[in-house]
Design a protein around this motif. Sequence first.
Motif, short mmCIF file in Angstrom:
data_model
loop_
_atom_site.label_atom_id
_atom_site.label_comp_id
_atom_site.label_asym_id
_atom_site.label_seq_id
_atom_site.Cartn_x
_atom_site.Cartn_y
_atom_site.Cartn_z
N GLY A 78 -36.27 -15.30 -2.58
CA GLY A 78 -34.85 -15.07 -2.35
C GLY A 78 -34.11 -14.72 -3.63
N GLU A 249 -38.40 -16.82 5.40
CA GLU A 249 -37.40 -15.93 4.81
C GLU A 249 -36.15 -15.87 5.67
N CYS A 253 -34.00 -17.41 2.68
CA CYS A 253 -33.44 -16.31 1.89
C CYS A 253 -32.08 -15.88 2.40
#
Length: 505
Positions: A78, A249, A253
């Motif tokens: 990230g 993710e 992120c």
Amino acid sequence: MVISMDDNTHSSQIDWQYAEECSRASCDLKELERSIDWKQGLAIALGVPLLILPSIGYFTGYVWAFSIIIWALTIFLGFFQNLAFGELATVFPKASGLPGYTQTVFGSSSNSNNKGKFKFGKFIGGFSAWSYWFGWSPVLAIYAILIGSYLKGLVPAFSGVPDTLLSLMVGALIFGSLAIINSKGLKNGAMAGYILAVVSLIPLIVITVAPFLTGDFHLANITSSWFPTDWTWDMKHILILFGIFAMAEWSACAWETAAIYGPEYKNPNTDTPKALLVCGGICLVLYVLVQTSVIGTLGVEGVLSEPISPMLPIANLTLGALGASIAIIMLVGAMLLIIQTAFLSSARSIYSMSTEGNLPAVLSKLNSHGHPMNAMIADALFNMGLILLGTPTAILAASAIGYIFANGISLYTYVKVRNDPKLSKLDRPFKAPNGWKNVAMATAILNIPFFLVGIIYLNSLELGWATTGVGFFVLCLYVPLWFYSQRETRKTEEKMAAEKEAVIV
């Protein structure tokens, strides 16, 4: 959006873009109101760390204690991605986050001289924005369903209410309330973020840290259970790992949402990177700490016995019977904060697509306070429809496909901006370290194709091909909407040209 570029090189393009925006956004305000600083943007984005909650047990089931490492690696990924996005935010301070950057860069060659032609760059930029929206928007439906299920267990009076009906009632109440709260701009949304952060983040931290203080945390639960006993590094398990990273993710992120408020920061050149870096640091600590605490306290078997809400047995163990009730209240507050974050991000994605001519013009209208209410209403209605599916896991898995598409295309966008002779010369008040375009390219390739293939494969194992089909169906809905919007734009341009001729005559 109107993009600030070199006047001598791009003046005609800017004039056309401004004319198009004025023709599409039929209201007095042509830009989102700059009313917040980085702290307020951070407050709204603080829902992101709580996206770990539905994945704690899911990840543990696949990779045991190695899930701790996956969260840590994903947060670092990230940082790689979001530093690039932070730079894009200062290169294009009037673009609305990831959706705005891709539409601006890939659509920059689209002007009034290529009427009737298929604008591939504009199409790709809009598709990236649509994918980003689909990555964020279903959070509303997912957590409305989860809140309904928690309320059903907490309040006996709800036991006789059908699950779907209760979820629809919860969704209507939450979406309507948040729309009203935010209708006067992000200041109220930021205040709601502050309140919900206290309600949810502090209890989350208390429950997470408590086992370390009470002696219920045992490091051996982690060191003796790094991987499942049947884990092998064959192609099947590598694809599963890619799929797990894709889902991680989607959660870990997602603090790039702090950049999407670029058009509404008072000083976007400094506020954007500050909000991104601070939110990333908070995510790094919380994601690793929560997963470590849960597995170290309960062990892998204990987590798998309570995969949906493993925080509840920790609360019971460390805080007593009262802890369970506190945990439920905390989780509901956390879900409200997540919905608030997703609602604002996804509505601005719709607004951005509409102002760029990639969605119908009605969605780019702002109210008198500079807030995209039409986009927010459309987003709420879409999620009310998703609630009818009644399966949050399937919704999340489909949504992750869109998020991976958006991240990958946005990273390729960053590389294009760094390589383009004209775009590379634009002012960069915040700039990622030298050579970052190579880092961005590597992470872009990780997203597309590797993570994308992984999440499709993982979905096929977990939920069959139906989830993947739903994901691609929603993504493909962009095609007819885009062509409709292009026709709408051409008609508007022709009307403006006719009016101009009439004035000249």
